[in-house]
Design a protein around this motif. Structure first.
Motif, mmCIF file in Angstrom:
data_model
loop_
_atom_site.group_PDB
_atom_site.id
_atom_site.type_symbol
_atom_site.label_atom_id
_atom_site.label_comp_id
_atom_site.label_asym_id
_atom_site.label_seq_id
_atom_site.Cartn_x
_atom_site.Cartn_y
_atom_site.Cartn_z
ATOM 1 N N HIS A 82 0.805 -1.180 -0.070
ATOM 2 C CA HIS A 82 0.062 0.033 -0.175
ATOM 3 C C HIS A 82 0.940 0.989 0.013
ATOM 4 C CE1 HIS A 82 -2.338 -3.388 1.514
ATOM 5 N NE2 HIS A 82 -3.423 -2.698 1.190
ATOM 6 N N THR B 202 -2.641 -0.961 -5.041
ATOM 7 C CA THR B 202 -2.643 -1.777 -4.066
ATOM 8 C C THR B 202 -2.999 -3.003 -4.170
ATOM 9 O OG1 THR B 202 -5.089 -1.179 -3.359
ATOM 10 C CG2 THR B 202 -3.348 0.542 -2.666
ATOM 11 N N ALA C 2 -5.060 3.169 4.802
ATOM 12 C CA ALA C 2 -5.438 3.138 3.395
ATOM 13 C C ALA C 2 -6.950 3.011 3.384
ATOM 14 C CB ALA C 2 -4.952 2.005 2.514
ATOM 15 N N THR D 119 -8.208 4.716 -4.684
ATOM 16 C CA THR D 119 -7.525 4.404 -3.192
ATOM 17 C C THR D 119 -7.061 6.036 -2.631
ATOM 18 O OG1 THR D 119 -6.933 2.444 -3.967
ATOM 19 C CG2 THR D 119 -5.631 3.477 -2.190
ATOM 20 N N LEU E 30 -4.298 7.305 0.306
ATOM 21 C CA LEU E 30 -3.467 6.555 1.316
ATOM 22 C C LEU E 30 -3.041 7.898 2.603
ATOM 23 C CD1 LEU E 30 -0.736 4.898 -0.946
ATOM 24 C CD2 LEU E 30 -2.709 3.579 0.460
#
Length: 344
Positions: free
Chosen positions: A122, A128, A238, A253, A255
């Protein structure tokens, strides 16, 4: 021997990864120069070196220039050999990008391969594990591939330490892919994971994503969950948003970063998802780039995505350098574009 300018197009690591993957498949040797010439720190980083070493091991390649910060590499592939492999990046470099470098060739091997890769699962500027597991691999499986996989442990920046294990079954040829219509939206899933970080961070991220999407999607269509990972895997965070529809699947995604508020992470992610929902294209921008090589291996197929990025355009040109085919793009409504592969 093919000559590849690594500064071509977007000038990043994708030029190198695609060239290596295609050389393994076709048996064509190449020399690449100006590696990552479009980046502020050009040359091979540890992640790129790990991918090259993994590829060289699998196809018994003869190589030159495989060292950190090298800006020129020669790669002469041999035969792709199935087997049991373990590769360690030695940093938080992306295990997913290393896997995507060697996966196409192992799909063409004569037997099952088992591969373990250790590093970051990640990390920024890379897919990911969840993206591979829930989006990329299912599309490959719809084309006839079989990839068994497991996330043994996650690895975040900067420590890394993650590990994935995959079992790759050979396939004679991939079936053509056609993804041209998303169909009716069925569900949106938001999953926020934390390790060594308070759960409230994940909850705030989810709420921020919801606030953005509520302007466009009925709240009843959105499901969410918090996943608390063991503390020893962190610190890390994440948040994934998966969009499911009748014939489309996409994941985006965010982070967590030190010094960046959870609300900022969530709102940024929500806006990316909202942009995808404003189109009728079934294929998201990141998946579009990663589907090009499987599409080329099948020799036929097409999909609709948003206006291709320079990253995607560069990847198409690299693939056309190695294979006797052409990508054709056709502009549709609302900045959607159809990408089709045809033989020459």
């Amino acid at each position: 021997m093919l000559e590849i300018d690594g500064a071509f197009g977007e000038g990043g690591g994708q030029v190198l990864r695609s060239s290596v993957a295609l050389a393994m498949i076709t048996g064509q040797p190449f020399r690449i120069f100006n590696i990552r010439g479009g980046r502020s720190k050009p040359g091979l980083m540890r992640q790129h070196l790990a991918g090259l070493n993994a590829a060289a091991t699998i196809c018994q390649a003869k190589t030159r220039g495989l060292e950190l910060r090298s800006r020129e590499v020669t790669f002469q592939p041999g035969s792709v050999t199935a087997g049991d492999y373990t590769f360690k990046i030695g940093s938080a470099g992306s295990v997913c990008l290393v896997l995507q470098t060697i996966l196409p060739a192992l799909l063409t091997a004569k037997d099952v391969s088992r591969v373990a890769i250790e590093g970051g699962t990640h990390v920024p500027f890379a897919p990911t594990y969840e993206f591979l597991d829930q989006v990329y691999f299912p599309v490959l499986e719809s084309m006839g591939a079989r990839i068994d996989r497991k996330l043994v442990r996650p690895g975040f920046m900067p420590a890394g330490g993650g590990r994935i294990e995959v079992e790759i079954h050979p396939v004679l040829e991939l079936d053509p892919l056609e993804l041209v219509d998303r169909g009716t939206l069925s569900q949106i899933e938001i999953t926020a994971a934390v390790s060594g970080i308070p759960v409230i961070v994940a909850e705030r991220e989810i709420e921020a994503v919801r606030e953005v999407l509520d302007q466009q999607v009925s709240p009843e269509m959105i499901e969410s969950q918090v996943v608390q990972l063991p503390r020893q895997f962190g610190p890390g965070n994440a948040v994934h948003t998966k969009v499911e529809s009748a014939s489309g699947l996409a994941m985006f995604t965010g982070l967590g970063q030190r010094g960046v508020r959870a609300e900022t992470v969530g709102k940024r992610l929500g806006k990316v998802v909202r942009r995808y929902l404003s189109s009728s294209a079934p294929v998201g921008p990141h998946l579009a780039d990663q589907l090009l090589l499987p599409l080329a291996m099948a020799g036929k197929g097409k999909f609709v995505t948003r206006k291709p990025s320079e990253h995607t355009a560069t990847n198409m040109k690299v693939i056309e350098t190695f294979l006797p085919l052409q990508f054709r793009t056709r502009e549709l409504e609302d900045e959607d574009v159809q990408i089709e592969v045809v033989g020459l």
